[in-house]
Design a protein around this motif. Structure first.
Motif, short mmCIF file in Angstrom:
data_model
loop_
_atom_site.label_atom_id
_atom_site.label_comp_id
_atom_site.label_asym_id
_atom_site.label_seq_id
_atom_site.Cartn_x
_atom_site.Cartn_y
_atom_site.Cartn_z
N ARG A 223 0.76 -1.21 0.06
CA ARG A 223 0.09 0.03 0.00
C ARG A 223 0.68 1.14 0.04
NH1 ARG A 223 -2.23 3.73 3.79
NH2 ARG A 223 -1.53 2.40 5.40
N TRP A 224 1.84 1.39 0.85
CA TRP A 224 2.55 2.30 0.93
C TRP A 224 3.48 2.68 -0.55
CZ3 TRP A 224 1.49 5.94 4.13
CH2 TRP A 224 1.06 5.73 5.65
N GLY A 225 3.95 1.55 -0.92
CA GLY A 225 4.61 1.64 -2.22
C GLY A 225 3.79 2.27 -3.40
N ARG A 226 2.41 1.74 -3.39
CA ARG A 226 1.69 2.26 -4.48
C ARG A 226 1.27 3.79 -4.16
NH1 ARG A 226 -1.73 -3.33 -4.66
NH2 ARG A 226 -0.90 -3.91 -6.85
N ASP A 227 1.08 4.18 -2.93
CA ASP A 227 0.84 5.51 -2.44
C ASP A 227 2.00 6.45 -2.93
OD1 ASP A 227 -1.64 4.72 -1.63
OD2 ASP A 227 -1.16 5.06 0.70
N SER A 228 3.32 5.95 -2.64
CA SER A 228 4.37 6.85 -2.65
C SER A 228 4.62 7.06 -4.36
CB SER A 228 5.73 6.23 -2.37
OG SER A 228 6.11 4.89 -3.13
N ILE A 229 4.36 6.00 -5.20
CA ILE A 229 4.29 6.35 -6.69
C ILE A 229 3.32 7.31 -7.06
CG2 ILE A 229 4.09 5.06 -8.87
CD1 ILE A 229 5.30 2.53 -7.01
N ALA A 230 2.25 7.01 -6.62
CA ALA A 230 1.04 8.07 -7.03
C ALA A 230 1.32 9.48 -6.53
CB ALA A 230 -0.33 7.66 -6.52
N ALA A 231 2.23 9.78 -5.59
CA ALA A 231 2.36 11.19 -4.92
C ALA A 231 3.47 11.81 -5.71
CB ALA A 231 2.66 10.92 -3.60
N PHE A 232 4.17 11.26 -6.54
CA PHE A 232 5.49 12.07 -6.97
C PHE A 232 4.93 12.64 -8.45
CE2 PHE A 232 8.20 8.51 -5.04
CZ PHE A 232 9.19 9.38 -4.40
N GLY A 233 5.60 13.74 -8.31
CA GLY A 233 5.19 14.64 -9.43
C GLY A 233 5.63 14.20 -10.86
N ALA A 234 5.28 14.76 -11.94
CA ALA A 234 5.64 14.19 -13.30
C ALA A 234 7.01 14.15 -13.63
CB ALA A 234 4.74 14.70 -14.41
N GLY A 235 7.62 15.10 -13.06
CA GLY A 235 9.23 15.57 -13.39
C GLY A 235 10.22 14.50 -12.41
N ASN A 236 9.67 13.89 -11.59
CA ASN A 236 10.37 13.24 -10.72
C ASN A 236 10.47 11.73 -11.02
OD1 ASN A 236 12.19 12.66 -8.37
ND2 ASN A 236 10.53 13.49 -6.88
N VAL A 237 10.84 11.66 -12.17
CA VAL A 237 10.78 10.16 -12.78
C VAL A 237 11.59 9.12 -11.96
CG1 VAL A 237 11.34 8.79 -14.90
CG2 VAL A 237 10.41 11.07 -15.26
N ARG A 238 13.01 9.39 -11.74
CA ARG A 238 13.70 8.33 -11.03
C ARG A 238 13.09 7.92 -9.80
NH1 ARG A 238 19.19 10.90 -9.99
NH2 ARG A 238 17.95 11.89 -8.69
N SER A 239 12.70 8.69 -8.88
CA SER A 239 12.16 8.37 -7.49
C SER A 239 10.97 7.61 -7.62
CB SER A 239 11.85 9.58 -6.84
OG SER A 239 12.71 10.33 -6.46
N ALA A 240 10.04 7.86 -8.88
CA ALA A 240 8.80 7.11 -9.09
C ALA A 240 9.58 5.58 -9.61
CB ALA A 240 8.08 7.52 -10.49
N VAL A 241 10.50 5.59 -10.31
CA VAL A 241 11.14 4.23 -10.78
C VAL A 241 11.68 3.41 -9.58
CG1 VAL A 241 12.80 3.04 -12.33
CG2 VAL A 241 11.48 4.80 -13.30
N LEU A 242 12.34 4.07 -8.64
CA LEU A 242 12.90 3.47 -7.38
C LEU A 242 11.86 2.94 -6.56
CD1 LEU A 242 15.64 6.08 -6.49
CD2 LEU A 242 16.16 3.56 -7.37
N ASN A 243 10.85 3.54 -6.51
CA ASN A 243 9.85 3.01 -5.69
C ASN A 243 8.76 1.89 -6.47
OD1 ASN A 243 9.46 4.53 -2.89
ND2 ASN A 243 9.87 6.03 -4.54
N GLU A 244 8.87 2.02 -7.93
CA GLU A 244 8.22 0.68 -8.62
C GLU A 244 9.14 -0.51 -8.29
OE1 GLU A 244 5.63 0.41 -10.79
OE2 GLU A 244 5.57 2.04 -12.02
N VAL A 245 10.39 -0.53 -8.01
CA VAL A 245 11.24 -1.38 -7.71
C VAL A 245 10.82 -1.93 -6.29
CG1 VAL A 245 13.61 -2.31 -7.36
CG2 VAL A 245 13.16 -0.72 -9.09
#
Length: 438
Positions: free
Chosen positions: A347-369
């Motif tokens: 749940r926290w993983g999905r919530d973090s990915i949804a909360a990242f802005g469109a320009g913060n691609v790397r952080s979103a990918v790290l949290n996809e992992v």
């Protein structure tokens, strides 16, 4: 200019154009540009500094006067279809045409930023810039170039970026020896320290840990000279993130705790939330999950008190996605010892990915992992493989060794499902990626 267009604020586009180094070291006067637009200097000042314009006729008229390409606009010009209106991610893609691979497009973008820096007198073609007297406008340009580099780092990773940022940081470091008014000395030293911090951060992301530490040390020394405690804390936070990545969590925790203690009255809510969230991740990795959860609670309390207007500009990267990512890390560590926490990790993983802005691609990918790991821990191998396939594709498109290292670490969480043929095949692909990177 690119940031202003992405923000859909024509006033900021005009200001970026007026202040572009192409026009020399002195910006085009507001009175001149106002004359082009048929308004007064005071009206242009309000347009540049006020809320975004929404009147379509005026937006279209001024866009045509300034010759802004339709592909860069967020509205249709008269006689054109809405097809010209691009989403922010498509606007970014315009710097990376389909005829070139992603690395070629990124290199072209970095060359453009370097040209801006050279035009502003901040970078020479042979890494040497003729000394001159530094003023407040030079420092503003230095910080603007750094913000451009930061935006590229968040989108693509530090692999291709590190060399350019390191060259820039070492070039501007020499400016400390140039003549400048005494009143600008603290801001100049702080800008130089920020450049070193960014060089260290991109080196870390590129897997160049020795270079990262060298830049962090130089940046910390400059920030201490400027008596800028928040900036010192930011650099030490980056050092702690490097230690966490290398799994030296006791050293990371000690660094974060010392940093927090030394901040004292300079500790803003964002700084407290940032440092406590990072501490929680190290505490959880060391096995003290109850303390980690309490520390996360303190980070959340401070996050809710953040006033963006009172935080340093370079803290702008810290958003709810970063906070929720720390929750994901803590709960994944808990799930590795007790599977009952796995659903919370998901749940926290999905919530973090949804909360990242469109320009913060790397952080979103790290949290996809991280989400992929959590799904394996939650005994959802089918969903984990779907996320994993997406992650492998994303990692290949980025120049981030940190992302690749995290992908390789997925092997420790898929163990329970290794007997499934599709999981075994996925593990072989991950192992092959690891071998290529070695």
């Amino acid at each position: 200019m690119r940031l202003a267009l992405a923000e859909r604020h024509l006033g900021r586009v005009i200001r970026a154009y007026r202040c572009h180094p192409y026009h020399g070291r002195v910006a085009l006067p507001q009175s001149v540009v106002a004359g082009w637009l048929g308004i007064t200097q005071a009206q242009l000042s309000r347009v540049e500094n006020g809320p975004p314009l929404v009147h379509l006729d005026r937006l279209a008229h001024w866009a045509k006067l300034l010759g802004i390409p339709a592909s860069c606009l967020w509205f249709a010009l008269p006689g054109q279809t809405q097809r010209s209106v691009e989403r922010p991610e498509l606007a970014r893609a315009s710097t990376n045409p389909h005829c070139a691979g992603p690395d070629e497009g990124r290199r072209a973008l970095l060359a453009g930023i370097a040209a801006v820096a050279a035009g502003a007198g901040l970078l020479g073609s042979n890494e040497f810039v003729q000394p001159r007297r530094i003023g407040t406008a030079d420092i503003a340009r230095l910080n603007a170039v750094l913000e451009l580099y930061r935006s590229v780092d968040r989108e693509t990773g530090g692999g291709l970026l590190y060399g350019e940022v390191a060259r820039f940081a070492e070039s501007v470091y020499r400016m400390l020896d140039w003549s400048h008014p005494a009143e600008v000395t603290p801001s100049l030293i702080a800008a130089v320290a920020t450049a070193r911090q960014l060089a260290g951060w991109t080196a870390l992301d590129a897997g160049r840990h020795g270079d990262a530490q060298r830049h962090f040390v130089a940046g910390e020394r400059a920030a201490l000279t400027a008596d800028n405690a928040p900036l010192v804390a930011m650099i030490r936070y980056a050092q702690a993130k490097q230690l966490q990545h290398l799994r030296h969590n006791r050293d990371a925790l000690a660094t974060l705790q010392l940093t927090y203690a030394q901040l004292g009255s300079h500790a803003t809510p964002a700084a407290k939330a940032l440092l406590w969230g990072a501490q929680a991740a190290s505490v959880a990795a060391l096995g003290d999950h109850q303390t980690a959860l309490r520390t996360l609670g303190k980070a959340s309390d401070q996050f809710d008190r953040i006033d963006k207007e009172r935080e340093p500009a370079w803290m702008g990267f810290y958003d709810r996605g970063e906070l929720l990512a720390q929750y994901g890390r803590v709960y994944r560590d808990m799930a590795r010892r007790d599977r009952r926490h796995a659903s919370e990790a998901v749940r926290w993983g999905r919530d973090s990915i949804a909360a990242f802005g469109a320009g913060n691609v790397r952080s979103a990918v790290l949290n996809e992992v991280g989400l992929c790991s959590a799904l394996f821990l939650a005994d959802e191998p089918k969903q984990a493989l779907a996320v994993g396939a997406r992650v492998l594709k994303q990692a290949q498109a980025m120049s981030s060794q940190r992302v690749l290292d995290r992908v390789v670490n997925l092997r420790r969480d898929l163990v329970r499902h290794r007997e499934l043929p599709e999981v075994a095949a996925f593990e072989r692909v991950v192992a092959a990626r690891a071998a290529l990177a070695a």
